[in-house]
Design a protein around this motif. Sequence first.
Motif, PDB file in Angstrom:
ATOM      1  N   ARG A  24      36.789  36.461  44.294  1.00  0.00           N
ATOM      2  CA  ARG A  24      36.568  36.354  45.618  1.00  0.00           C
ATOM      3  C   ARG A  24      36.379  35.014  45.854  1.00  0.00           C
ATOM      4  N   ASP A  25      36.974  34.522  47.152  1.00  0.00           N
ATOM      5  CA  ASP A  25      36.904  32.898  47.257  1.00  0.00           C
ATOM      6  C   ASP A  25      35.891  33.034  48.707  1.00  0.00           C
ATOM      7  N   GLN A  41      35.693  29.863  43.946  1.00  0.00           N
ATOM      8  CA  GLN A  41      35.993  31.124  43.470  1.00  0.00           C
ATOM      9  C   GLN A  41      34.930  31.834  42.771  1.00  0.00           C
ATOM     10  N   PHE A  42      34.662  33.001  42.793  1.00  0.00           N
ATOM     11  CA  PHE A  42      33.873  33.688  42.138  1.00  0.00           C
ATOM     12  C   PHE A  42      34.626  35.076  41.512  1.00  0.00           C
ATOM     13  N   ALA A  43      34.115  35.261  40.296  1.00  0.00           N
ATOM     14  CA  ALA A  43      35.109  36.053  39.385  1.00  0.00           C
ATOM     15  C   ALA A  43      34.167  37.293  38.921  1.00  0.00           C
ATOM     16  N   GLN A  44      34.734  38.458  38.840  1.00  0.00           N
ATOM     17  CA  GLN A  44      34.339  39.543  38.121  1.00  0.00           C
ATOM     18  C   GLN A  44      33.094  39.987  38.693  1.00  0.00           C
ATOM     19  N   GLY A  45      31.765  40.048  38.421  1.00  0.00           N
ATOM     20  CA  GLY A  45      30.625  40.719  38.685  1.00  0.00           C
ATOM     21  C   GLY A  45      29.869  39.771  39.692  1.00  0.00           C
ATOM     22  N   ASN A  46      30.274  38.329  39.659  1.00  0.00           N
ATOM     23  CA  ASN A  46      30.018  37.361  40.552  1.00  0.00           C
ATOM     24  C   ASN A  46      30.426  37.472  41.912  1.00  0.00           C
ATOM     25  N   CYS A  47      31.442  38.290  42.060  1.00  0.00           N
ATOM     26  CA  CYS A  47      31.992  38.526  43.300  1.00  0.00           C
ATOM     27  C   CYS A  47      30.871  39.124  44.525  1.00  0.00           C
ATOM     28  N   ALA A  48      29.807  39.767  43.738  1.00  0.00           N
ATOM     29  CA  ALA A  48      28.957  40.674  44.544  1.00  0.00           C
ATOM     30  C   ALA A  48      28.061  39.594  45.199  1.00  0.00           C
ATOM     31  N   PHE A  63      28.260  25.744  40.061  1.00  0.00           N
ATOM     32  CA  PHE A  63      29.627  26.142  39.631  1.00  0.00           C
ATOM     33  C   PHE A  63      30.183  25.261  38.710  1.00  0.00           C
ATOM     34  N   ASN A  64      31.184  25.701  37.967  1.00  0.00           N
ATOM     35  CA  ASN A  64      31.788  25.045  36.786  1.00  0.00           C
ATOM     36  C   ASN A  64      33.199  24.597  37.540  1.00  0.00           C
ATOM     37  N   LEU A  65      33.600  23.528  37.009  1.00  0.00           N
ATOM     38  CA  LEU A  65      34.907  22.864  37.336  1.00  0.00           C
ATOM     39  C   LEU A  65      35.792  23.134  36.091  1.00  0.00           C
ATOM     40  N   GLN A  66      37.019  24.003  36.392  1.00  0.00           N
ATOM     41  CA  GLN A  66      37.748  24.432  35.275  1.00  0.00           C
ATOM     42  C   GLN A  66      39.506  24.010  35.817  1.00  0.00           C
ATOM     43  N   GLY A  67      39.943  23.382  34.472  1.00  0.00           N
ATOM     44  CA  GLY A  67      41.543  22.978  34.688  1.00  0.00           C
ATOM     45  C   GLY A  67      42.335  23.731  33.817  1.00  0.00           C
ATOM     46  N   THR A  82      40.186  24.817  39.368  1.00  0.00           N
ATOM     47  CA  THR A  82      39.410  25.700  39.962  1.00  0.00           C
ATOM     48  C   THR A  82      38.001  25.457  39.976  1.00  0.00           C
ATOM     49  N   VAL A  83      37.410  25.479  41.160  1.00  0.00           N
ATOM     50  CA  VAL A  83      36.014  25.418  41.433  1.00  0.00           C
ATOM     51  C   VAL A  83      35.342  27.008  41.231  1.00  0.00           C
ATOM     52  N   VAL A  84      34.682  27.365  39.939  1.00  0.00           N
ATOM     53  CA  VAL A  84      34.125  28.724  39.776  1.00  0.00           C
ATOM     54  C   VAL A  84      32.714  28.634  40.060  1.00  0.00           C
ATOM     55  N   GLY A  85      32.258  29.280  40.944  1.00  0.00           N
ATOM     56  CA  GLY A  85      30.741  29.526  41.417  1.00  0.00           C
ATOM     57  C   GLY A  85      30.136  30.582  40.651  1.00  0.00           C
ATOM     58  N   TRP A  86      28.803  30.230  40.127  1.00  0.00           N
ATOM     59  CA  TRP A  86      28.208  31.262  39.408  1.00  0.00           C
ATOM     60  C   TRP A  86      26.950  31.688  39.787  1.00  0.00           C
ATOM     61  N   LYS A  87      26.416  30.840  40.981  1.00  0.00           N
ATOM     62  CA  LYS A  87      25.092  31.194  41.257  1.00  0.00           C
ATOM     63  C   LYS A  87      25.009  30.561  42.896  1.00  0.00           C
ATOM     64  N   ILE A  88      24.472  31.396  43.719  1.00  0.00           N
ATOM     65  CA  ILE A  88      24.188  30.829  45.332  1.00  0.00           C
ATOM     66  C   ILE A  88      22.636  31.049  45.516  1.00  0.00           C
ATOM     67  N   GLU A  89      22.290  29.717  46.073  1.00  0.00           N
ATOM     68  CA  GLU A  89      21.019  29.546  46.841  1.00  0.00           C
ATOM     69  C   GLU A  89      21.073  29.522  48.321  1.00  0.00           C
ATOM     70  N   LEU A  90      20.434  30.552  49.023  1.00  0.00           N
ATOM     71  CA  LEU A  90      20.608  30.414  50.620  1.00  0.00           C
ATOM     72  C   LEU A  90      19.495  29.201  50.987  1.00  0.00           C
ATOM     73  N   ILE A  91      19.885  28.328  51.754  1.00  0.00           N
ATOM     74  CA  ILE A  91      18.930  27.226  52.030  1.00  0.00           C
ATOM     75  C   ILE A  91      18.199  27.738  53.590  1.00  0.00           C
ATOM     76  N   GLN A  92      17.053  27.988  53.428  1.00  0.00           N
ATOM     77  CA  GLN A  92      16.486  28.459  54.610  1.00  0.00           C
ATOM     78  C   GLN A  92      16.237  27.336  55.582  1.00  0.00           C
ATOM     79  N   THR A  93      17.061  27.331  56.813  1.00  0.00           N
ATOM     80  CA  THR A  93      16.947  26.563  57.989  1.00  0.00           C
ATOM     81  C   THR A  93      16.560  27.196  59.035  1.00  0.00           C
ATOM     82  N   THR A  94      15.611  27.068  59.748  1.00  0.00           N
ATOM     83  CA  THR A  94      15.282  27.590  60.898  1.00  0.00           C
ATOM     84  C   THR A  94      15.388  26.672  62.201  1.00  0.00           C
TER      85      THR A  94
END
Length: 153
Positions: A24-25, A41-48, A63-67, A82-94
Amino acid sequence: MEIQGQIKVIFATETVGQNGFQKRDLVITTDGQYPQDIIIQFAQGNCALLDNLRIGQIVKIHFNLQGREWISQQGDIKYFNTVVGWKIELIQTTNVAQQTQQYQQAPQGYAQAPQGYTPPAQVTQQGQPQYQQGQMFNNMGQAPAQEDDGMPF
């Protein structure tokens, strides 16, 4: 590694190959003098990890950078990253400025903001937030007295 930006596009999960590989991109736009649209790109279980995100949110992505090398049938060699994401933090901006405009009249039981009040986040004319250091307040809305707790930081 990590990168921060505003979510521009969230793609649907795709299944590729015979083994059922899922990917999932996500596209974010970085901030700065020369904003860049970066696909991650997020792969397998990280798509969620993308399920509860919305376009326009500001996130920090780890992310990790893969070639890899690819050789065509003609023998041409190409390289892909490929830039492969593995964690996302929501930055709270109001956007406090918009909220205070929206509530020009205080809700019943609440006092109006004092004259000259400066909210903790101001928005520039370009629509980009400018942040200030947050300050803790007690339940009376007052900043606590600064105490030396002996800590070096």
